[in-house]
Design a protein around this motif. Structure first.
Motif, PDB file in Angstrom:
ATOM      1  N   ASN A 123       1.529   7.519  11.876  1.00 56.08           N
ATOM      2  CA  ASN A 123       0.477   8.089  11.024  1.00 56.08           C
ATOM      3  C   ASN A 123       1.026   9.270  10.220  1.00 56.08           C
ATOM      4  O   ASN A 123       0.962  10.412  10.647  1.00 56.08           O
ATOM      5  CB  ASN A 123      -0.708   8.562  11.873  1.00 56.08           C
ATOM      6  N   VAL A 124       1.544   8.976   9.037  1.00 55.49           N
ATOM      7  CA  VAL A 124       2.156  10.006   8.196  1.00 55.49           C
ATOM      8  C   VAL A 124       1.488   9.988   6.830  1.00 55.49           C
ATOM      9  O   VAL A 124       1.247   8.922   6.254  1.00 55.49           O
ATOM     10  CB  VAL A 124       3.676   9.773   8.037  1.00 55.49           C
ATOM     11  N   GLY A 125       1.184  11.180   6.304  1.00 56.63           N
ATOM     12  CA  GLY A 125       0.646  11.276   4.952  1.00 56.63           C
ATOM     13  C   GLY A 125      -0.845  11.004   4.898  1.00 56.63           C
ATOM     14  O   GLY A 125      -1.582  11.172   5.869  1.00 56.63           O
ATOM     15  N   THR A 126      -1.298  10.540   3.748  1.00 55.02           N
ATOM     16  CA  THR A 126      -2.734  10.401   3.498  1.00 55.02           C
ATOM     17  C   THR A 126      -3.246   8.979   3.687  1.00 55.02           C
ATOM     18  O   THR A 126      -4.436   8.739   3.500  1.00 55.02           O
ATOM     19  CB  THR A 126      -3.058  10.849   2.063  1.00 55.02           C
ATOM     20  N   ARG A 127      -2.388   8.042   4.058  1.00 51.83           N
ATOM     21  CA  ARG A 127      -2.862   6.670   4.236  1.00 51.83           C
ATOM     22  C   ARG A 127      -3.455   6.497   5.631  1.00 51.83           C
ATOM     23  O   ARG A 127      -2.748   6.603   6.628  1.00 51.83           O
ATOM     24  CB  ARG A 127      -1.721   5.675   4.009  1.00 51.83           C
ATOM     25  N   ALA A 128      -4.758   6.235   5.662  1.00 55.69           N
ATOM     26  CA  ALA A 128      -5.439   6.072   6.944  1.00 55.69           C
ATOM     27  C   ALA A 128      -5.512   4.612   7.365  1.00 55.69           C
ATOM     28  O   ALA A 128      -5.958   4.303   8.469  1.00 55.69           O
ATOM     29  CB  ALA A 128      -6.855   6.657   6.855  1.00 55.69           C
ATOM     30  N   HIS A 129      -5.096   3.694   6.482  1.00 56.45           N
ATOM     31  CA  HIS A 129      -5.128   2.261   6.791  1.00 56.45           C
ATOM     32  C   HIS A 129      -3.702   1.719   6.713  1.00 56.45           C
ATOM     33  O   HIS A 129      -3.085   1.716   5.649  1.00 56.45           O
ATOM     34  CB  HIS A 129      -6.033   1.532   5.784  1.00 56.45           C
ATOM     35  N   HIS A 130      -3.163   1.268   7.839  1.00 56.11           N
ATOM     36  CA  HIS A 130      -1.806   0.701   7.871  1.00 56.11           C
ATOM     37  C   HIS A 130      -1.873  -0.764   7.449  1.00 56.11           C
ATOM     38  O   HIS A 130      -1.799  -1.671   8.267  1.00 56.11           O
ATOM     39  CB  HIS A 130      -1.210   0.825   9.272  1.00 56.11           C
ATOM     40  N   SER A 131      -1.977  -1.010   6.161  1.00 55.29           N
ATOM     41  CA  SER A 131      -2.219  -2.376   5.688  1.00 55.29           C
ATOM     42  C   SER A 131      -0.940  -3.151   5.388  1.00 55.29           C
ATOM     43  O   SER A 131      -1.004  -4.357   5.135  1.00 55.29           O
ATOM     44  CB  SER A 131      -3.101  -2.339   4.429  1.00 55.29           C
ATOM     45  N   ASP A 132       0.225  -2.493   5.411  1.00 52.61           N
ATOM     46  CA  ASP A 132       1.477  -3.207   5.148  1.00 52.61           C
ATOM     47  C   ASP A 132       1.952  -3.922   6.416  1.00 52.61           C
ATOM     48  O   ASP A 132       1.933  -3.356   7.507  1.00 52.61           O
ATOM     49  CB  ASP A 132       2.554  -2.243   4.658  1.00 52.61           C
ATOM     50  N   SER A 133       2.399  -5.171   6.246  1.00 52.61           N
ATOM     51  CA  SER A 133       2.739  -6.045   7.380  1.00 52.61           C
ATOM     52  C   SER A 133       4.242  -6.032   7.657  1.00 52.61           C
ATOM     53  O   SER A 133       5.056  -5.798   6.759  1.00 52.61           O
ATOM     54  CB  SER A 133       2.297  -7.479   7.083  1.00 52.61           C
ATOM     55  N   TYR A 134       4.589  -6.354   8.929  1.00 51.41           N
ATOM     56  CA  TYR A 134       5.995  -6.336   9.338  1.00 51.41           C
ATOM     57  C   TYR A 134       6.190  -7.262  10.531  1.00 51.41           C
ATOM     58  O   TYR A 134       5.396  -7.258  11.478  1.00 51.41           O
ATOM     59  CB  TYR A 134       6.394  -4.910   9.718  1.00 51.41           C
ATOM     60  N   ARG A 175       0.825  -1.207   0.000  1.00 50.04           N
ATOM     61  CA  ARG A 175       0.000   0.000   0.000  1.00 50.04           C
ATOM     62  C   ARG A 175       0.862   1.261   0.000  1.00 50.04           C
ATOM     63  O   ARG A 175       0.488   2.268  -0.581  1.00 50.04           O
ATOM     64  CB  ARG A 175      -0.930  -0.022   1.214  1.00 50.04           C
ATOM     65  N   ARG A 176       2.037   1.204   0.632  1.00 50.03           N
ATOM     66  CA  ARG A 176       2.933   2.360   0.619  1.00 50.03           C
ATOM     67  C   ARG A 176       3.471   2.654  -0.773  1.00 50.03           C
ATOM     68  O   ARG A 176       4.003   3.739  -1.023  1.00 50.03           O
ATOM     69  CB  ARG A 176       4.095   2.123   1.604  1.00 50.03           C
ATOM     70  N   LEU A 177       3.344   1.682  -1.673  1.00 48.50           N
ATOM     71  CA  LEU A 177       3.781   1.852  -3.059  1.00 48.50           C
ATOM     72  C   LEU A 177       2.593   1.885  -4.012  1.00 48.50           C
ATOM     73  O   LEU A 177       2.719   1.618  -5.196  1.00 48.50           O
ATOM     74  CB  LEU A 177       4.748   0.727  -3.449  1.00 48.50           C
ATOM     75  N   ASP A 178       1.398   2.176  -3.465  1.00 45.45           N
ATOM     76  CA  ASP A 178       0.150   2.320  -4.227  1.00 45.45           C
ATOM     77  C   ASP A 178      -0.353   1.009  -4.822  1.00 45.45           C
ATOM     78  O   ASP A 178      -0.948   0.989  -5.901  1.00 45.45           O
ATOM     79  CB  ASP A 178       0.298   3.372  -5.333  1.00 45.45           C
ATOM     80  N   SER A 179      -0.145  -0.086  -4.114  1.00 46.15           N
ATOM     81  CA  SER A 179      -0.742  -1.369  -4.483  1.00 46.15           C
ATOM     82  C   SER A 179      -2.000  -1.582  -3.641  1.00 46.15           C
ATOM     83  O   SER A 179      -2.029  -1.229  -2.458  1.00 46.15           O
ATOM     84  CB  SER A 179       0.235  -2.512  -4.227  1.00 46.15           C
ATOM     85  N   PRO A 180      -3.059  -2.178  -4.201  1.00 48.73           N
ATOM     86  CA  PRO A 180      -4.273  -2.430  -3.417  1.00 48.73           C
ATOM     87  C   PRO A 180      -4.155  -3.603  -2.453  1.00 48.73           C
ATOM     88  O   PRO A 180      -5.096  -3.877  -1.699  1.00 48.73           O
ATOM     89  CB  PRO A 180      -5.329  -2.726  -4.497  1.00 48.73           C
ATOM     90  N   LEU A 181      -3.034  -4.299  -2.430  1.00 46.69           N
ATOM     91  CA  LEU A 181      -2.874  -5.463  -1.562  1.00 46.69           C
ATOM     92  C   LEU A 181      -3.034  -5.095  -0.089  1.00 46.69           C
ATOM     93  O   LEU A 181      -2.416  -4.154   0.397  1.00 46.69           O
ATOM     94  CB  LEU A 181      -1.488  -6.084  -1.782  1.00 46.69           C
ATOM     95  N   ASP A 182      -3.887  -5.844   0.611  1.00 50.61           N
ATOM     96  CA  ASP A 182      -4.027  -5.736   2.074  1.00 50.61           C
ATOM     97  C   ASP A 182      -3.335  -6.967   2.645  1.00 50.61           C
ATOM     98  O   ASP A 182      -3.930  -8.026   2.811  1.00 50.61           O
ATOM     99  CB  ASP A 182      -5.510  -5.693   2.460  1.00 50.61           C
ATOM    100  N   SER A 183      -2.057  -6.819   2.964  1.00 59.95           N
ATOM    101  CA  SER A 183      -1.194  -7.981   3.184  1.00 59.95           C
ATOM    102  C   SER A 183      -1.319  -8.582   4.574  1.00 59.95           C
ATOM    103  O   SER A 183      -1.755  -7.939   5.527  1.00 59.95           O
ATOM    104  CB  SER A 183       0.269  -7.591   2.944  1.00 59.95           C
ATOM    105  N   MET A 184      -0.905  -9.849   4.664  1.00 58.00           N
ATOM    106  CA  MET A 184      -0.637 -10.512   5.931  1.00 58.00           C
ATOM    107  C   MET A 184       0.562 -11.419   5.721  1.00 58.00           C
ATOM    108  O   MET A 184       0.690 -12.066   4.669  1.00 58.00           O
ATOM    109  CB  MET A 184      -1.824 -11.349   6.405  1.00 58.00           C
TER     110      MET A 184
END
Length: 682
Positions: free
Chosen positions: A466-477, A436-445
């Protein structure tokens, strides 16, 4: 354990302490309409905000935009309800081409007649007076008004009808629309927002060779500089609707050329309509910018303007509809007419909300829709490999050598990707998805399995800053210490079981790469000579990084110094102050802050990113990066306030006493002064 604490003091209810006054009275802006213009064009724009009374200039980032003039739209100082009702007939007469002076006289006669009746018809007993208390006036209250001669002057303002007509006639078209809106629009206190109730009108000139793209605009006054808003410079024709018009023409406009940019503003329950003539088989593309222009609304749910667009035929039949662009709330819509004819584009809020800051820019063109492109990952020098598509189970996991960046995709619904690597006991492995940080629609796990298929660690949404316009932290780590020598398997999936050719990702599997990103807010430091300005630093620590960080000013006026410029291990947010010498020149200064830290023998040096702390949906806070950090120095002097000692080392629960000094301030014996900490640590 002792920690070094930097205390910032602000004084409450003390007139002599003016240190934070400039910060509090600086302009704040909520919208600009239109929020863009064409190269070579003159643009009249209206800005809504608060604390605009003393605004005397506007600042654009980049080159090519000249501010010809700026006015605060306030033709009448006290535009109360009585004056609105008195001016209304004058405006209506001018609109119809009738005599406004006769309308003013007729209005005065009616008002005086009504007031005479109110003064004569008094309740006879006290009980009746109590029941009708709101409408009961004291004897003689209207005596001064009843002495006026109708038509000689207005009743609710000390001006003649001729003077009022002259004021209105000299208004610019946009100023007149502001007046019409104030007089004729129905006021709904539930939808009013003090943050955008004042208006500034800008007259701009965009140069023929102005660079294309998005700029930032700020207003400034003697007290300081506002927050930034976005303004776009384009190269196609602009279609701008009225800020306020009393009939339905505001909501129905003609699109007479492609490509063009359609600018609008949605009020409560409103639908904007655009008519165009379509050709059979021709591809038309419509893309909306709304959230892109104003990413967050603090007092709205959802916390941004959520536009929807639709296409209708001449009978009103719905032919096409869009309410987003995959995960982006700004919709895009492709439409190919089956026959020649007239069609209508409609745009509204998804739940029919509206307000002056519900603004949009819709690009209408012939051709294909712009694609959401998958961005590349910058600043990473790890070796990369491509995902192999036969890796959809633990048994078929693709073997890789780490550290590595894997370029992959969840190609179909329910697709799973598995990767196997060899690790050593006690090593820490960082497993991170960039999607999502690279503009992919993937909601990863991601999941990490041992050699027997047992889940050792997993993550769905990592709690990123919480930085920028992304309100959903969908990238996993995952940051995991490996428990044995041998093989481990990483699984990548989409949480919603979706997939497709756009569902791309980059997967980092590596040993720790300690690093950090650092932000400061606000993005403008409004200062007085000799003053001390507070700001907040927010830190994103990566891969276990937990070293001390030093902040310093590496560009700016001589003598500017950051106080309390160390971020201790374990801290992610801290307040600091900037000292501004008394000999710094008034006005704007570009200034840059940097941060440095050591990891072993390696020094990490980072530019601090200027941002503004904004809120959405009454609750959620976000850091919105700005294009530049500014220092604005006013011609006022700071009244110094100092506490002694400057730094305290304290244990939890410990109590210490401070002395303080403020040269030039004389406390009164009969007044209690309250000092309080500015954003203190817990």
């Amino acid at each position: 354990m002792r920690k070094r604490l930097i205390f910032l003091f602000c004084a409450i209810a003390v007139s002599g302490f003016n240190g934070l006054e400039a910060q509090e009275q600086t302009p704040n802006i909520g919208y600009v309409y239109p929020s863009g213009g064409q190269r070579g064009a003159a643009v009249s724009a209206i800005i809504g905000g608060m604390n605009l009374n003393n605004v005397n200039g506007a600042l654009f980032s980049g080159d090519g935009i000249t501010v010809e003039s700026i006015k605060i739209s306030r033709p009448f100082d006290k535009l109360n309800d009585d004056l609105k009702r008195e001016i209304m007939p004058i405006l209506e007469a001018m609109e119809k081409g009738e005599d406004p002076l006769a309308a003013a006289k007729n209005s005065s006669e009616k008002i005086i007649s009504m007031l005479k009746k109110q003064q004569e018809n008094k309740p006879e007993d006290k009980g009746a007076a109590q029941k009708d208390k709101a409408n009961t006036k004291e004897p003689g209250q209207y005596d001064d008004i009843l002495k006026l001669v109708p038509g000689e002057r207005l009743i609710y303002i000390d001006k003649t009808p001729e003077e009022v007509v002259k004021i209105i006639e000299e208004l610019s078209p946009l100023e007149r629309e502001c007046l019409y809106k104030a007089v004729f629009s129905k006021q709904n206190v539930l939808q009013a927002s003090p943050a955008i109730e004042q208006n500034a009108i800008l007259e701009l000139k965009i140069a023929d060779n102005a660079p294309l793209g998005t700029r930032e605009i700020r207003l400034y006054s003697k007290n300081g500089v506002s927050n930034p808003l976005l303004f776009e410079v384009g190269n196609v024709k602009e279609n701008v609707g009225h800020f306020f018009k009393r009939d339905d023409e505001k909501n129905t406009r003609i699109v007479d050329s492609f490509p063009s940019l359609l600018n609008g503003q949605i009020m409560p329950g409103e639908i904007d309509r655009f008519k165009f003539t379509g050709k059979a088989g021709e591809k038309y593309a419509f893309s909306v910018s709304a959230r892109k222009l104003i990413p967050y609304l603090g007092d709205a749910v959802p916390g941004w303007f959520q536009p929807v667009i639709s296409i209708h035929d001449a009978t009103g039949k719905l032919l096409a509809f869009a309410d987003d662009n995959i995960f982006d709330p700004d919709p895009v819509l492709a439409f190919t007419p089956s026959s020649d004819g007239d069609y209508e584009i409609r745009i509204r809020d998804s739940i029919y909300r509206g307000r002056e800051d519900f603004i949009y820019r819709m690009r209408a063109e012939i051709g294909n829709l712009p694609e959401l492109s998958f961005k590349r990952l910058s600043g990473c020098d790890l070796p990369s490999v491509q995902e192999s598509e036969k890796n959809d189970s633990l048994q078929k996991a693709q073997k890789i050598q780490y550290p590595v960046i894997i370029e992959g995709a969840i190609n179909t619904e329910n697709d799973l990707d598995f990767f196997c690597f060899e690790g050593r006991k006690g090593e820490k492995a960082a497993v991170e998805i960039f999607a999502r940080r690279l503009d992919s629609p993937l909601d990863s796990m991601i999941q990490i399995f041992d050699k027997d298929g047992k889940v050792l660690s997993w993550n769905d949404d990592w709690n990123w800053l919480n930085v920028g316009t992304r309100a959903h932290h969908s990238d996993s780590y995952c940051f995991y210490e490996l428990p044995y020598d041998g093989y481990y398997t990483v699984k990548v999936a989409d949480v919603q079981s979706k997939g497709g050719d756009k569902f791309k990702y980059l997967l980092r599997i590596s040993r720790p790469i300690p690093d950090f990103d650092i932000y400061m807010n606000p993005s403008v430091l409004n200062a007085k000579k000799g003053g001390i300005i507070p700001f907040t630093v927010n830190l994103l620590r990566k891969d276990g990084f937990d070293e001390e960080i030093e902040i310093f000013c590496d560009k700016g006026p001589d003598g500017v110094k950051i106080n309390g410029n160390k971020i201790a291990p374990g801290l992610n947010t801290i307040r600091m102050t900037v000292f501004i010498p008394r000999d710094v020149k008034e006005g704007f200064h570009e200034i840059e802050f940097s941060a440095k830290a050591k990891v072993g023998e390696k020094e990490i040096l980072k530019k601090i990113i200027a941002a503004d702390d904004v809120m959405q949906a009454f609750l959620y806070r976000h850091l919105l990066p700005a294009q530049k950090l500014f220092l604005f120095v006013s011609n006022q002097s700071w009244l110094p306030f100092r506490s002694f000692p400057k730094e305290l080392s304290m244990k939890a629960g410990e109590e210490k006493k401070l002395t303080w000094a403020c040269p030039g301030f004389k406390p009164k014996e009969d007044v209690n002064y309250l000092l309080e900490l500015d954003s203190p640590p817990a």
